[in-house]
Design an enzyme around this catalytic site. Sequence first.
Site, PDB file in Angstrom:
ATOM      1  N   TYR A  43       5.764  -7.961   9.070  1.00 40.48           N
ATOM      2  CA  TYR A  43       5.543  -6.513   9.161  1.00 40.48           C
ATOM      3  C   TYR A  43       5.756  -6.029  10.593  1.00 40.48           C
ATOM      4  CZ  TYR A  43       2.814  -7.250   4.835  1.00 40.48           C
ATOM      5  OH  TYR A  43       2.396  -7.603   3.574  1.00 40.48           O
ATOM      6  N   ASP A  82      -7.185   2.384   7.668  1.00 40.78           N
ATOM      7  CA  ASP A  82      -5.837   2.887   7.931  1.00 40.78           C
ATOM      8  C   ASP A  82      -5.884   4.403   8.058  1.00 40.78           C
ATOM      9  OD1 ASP A  82      -5.863   3.964   5.336  1.00 40.78           O
ATOM     10  OD2 ASP A  82      -4.667   2.355   4.486  1.00 40.78           O
ATOM     11  N   ASP A 131       0.820  -1.214   0.000  1.00 39.52           N
ATOM     12  CA  ASP A 131       0.000   0.000   0.000  1.00 39.52           C
ATOM     13  C   ASP A 131       0.856   1.266   0.000  1.00 39.52           C
ATOM     14  OD1 ASP A 131      -2.361  -1.408   0.022  1.00 39.52           O
ATOM     15  OD2 ASP A 131      -2.652  -1.277   2.194  1.00 39.52           O
ATOM     16  N   ARG A 150      -4.225  -4.068   7.868  1.00 41.06           N
ATOM     17  CA  ARG A 150      -5.227  -3.086   8.299  1.00 41.06           C
ATOM     18  C   ARG A 150      -6.540  -3.773   8.678  1.00 41.06           C
ATOM     19  NH1 ARG A 150      -6.752  -0.120   2.600  1.00 41.06           N
ATOM     20  NH2 ARG A 150      -5.885  -1.717   1.247  1.00 41.06           N
TER      21      ARG A 150
END
Length: 310
Positions: free
Chosen positions: A67, A81, A39, A179
């Site tokens: 992540y 988000d 993203d 997210r």
Amino acid sequence: MLSGLVIVDKPQGWTSHDVVGRMRRIAGTRKVGHAGTLDPMATGVLVLGINKATRLLTYIVGTSKTYTATIRLGQSTVTDDAEGDVVATAGTSAVPDQDIHDGVAALTGAIQQVPSSVSAIKVNGERAYARVRSGEDVKLAARPVTIHRFDIHSIRRDAAADVIDLDVTVECSSGTYIRALARDLGNALGVGGHLTELRRTKVGPYSLDQARTLEQLAGDLDVLEMSQAARALMPNRELTAAETTEISYGRRIPAGAPAGSPDAATAEHPAAAFAPDGNLVALLADSGNYAKPVLVFAPGNGAPAAAGEA
């Protein structure tokens, strides 16, 4: 011709397509692809393939990802988000730490996850996010994903804003939306949640330690050569000189392992086959008593050929 993988540390605000476009200019070739979208808000590892190394990307897309992220509890956004408008708020002062840990535990392991409605998933041929922007109420189906690790490093309470920020590490299967994890954790706690920071630190065997910024790559294009990339990505098979000759021309050789056994290579998860000099010759799948080439890197010019081509 330059070929190999480039491990980019993607900057915030750039789309994966933006990075591919920049790499085309840096590498001087149109043949550049990426192994899975990141993203625009996110930073970190984005694996690119240049020229014939684009043929490896399909085997990287399905690998696990890691992540580091920050999840804000107490606010829900339209995009799940920080790039979306806040659509709901709820006080978090009554949420105990133990409930947060329990909520994270419930989202660890094999779960069914509904992707964010503004994801790039196609619905009847159109991206979900495009449908949302046009005013449509998009409902996506849940899909199975696996959260291998969901660790909380800190719980930071902001009494003035009445929110809680969690610093976490997530290791997950391909297709997981971080997210969506933030959204689902917040909903489970009854206060809503969204993602405020996301950094991808690992894609399969390729890590942030190997990544370079676009500015660094423009000055010194650091390319992971095909043989090195395949050795890290797949099971390895060392060929004899005779086997190298056979496979180089798309012919089969004795299997590396019995078909159906845990060590057997498949078309979806092939083995990387190397000549005695260490060069990548082909990707192999075991079938019965033989190993068949899935992809052959043709002799002489190093260009990839379809299995069976001379």
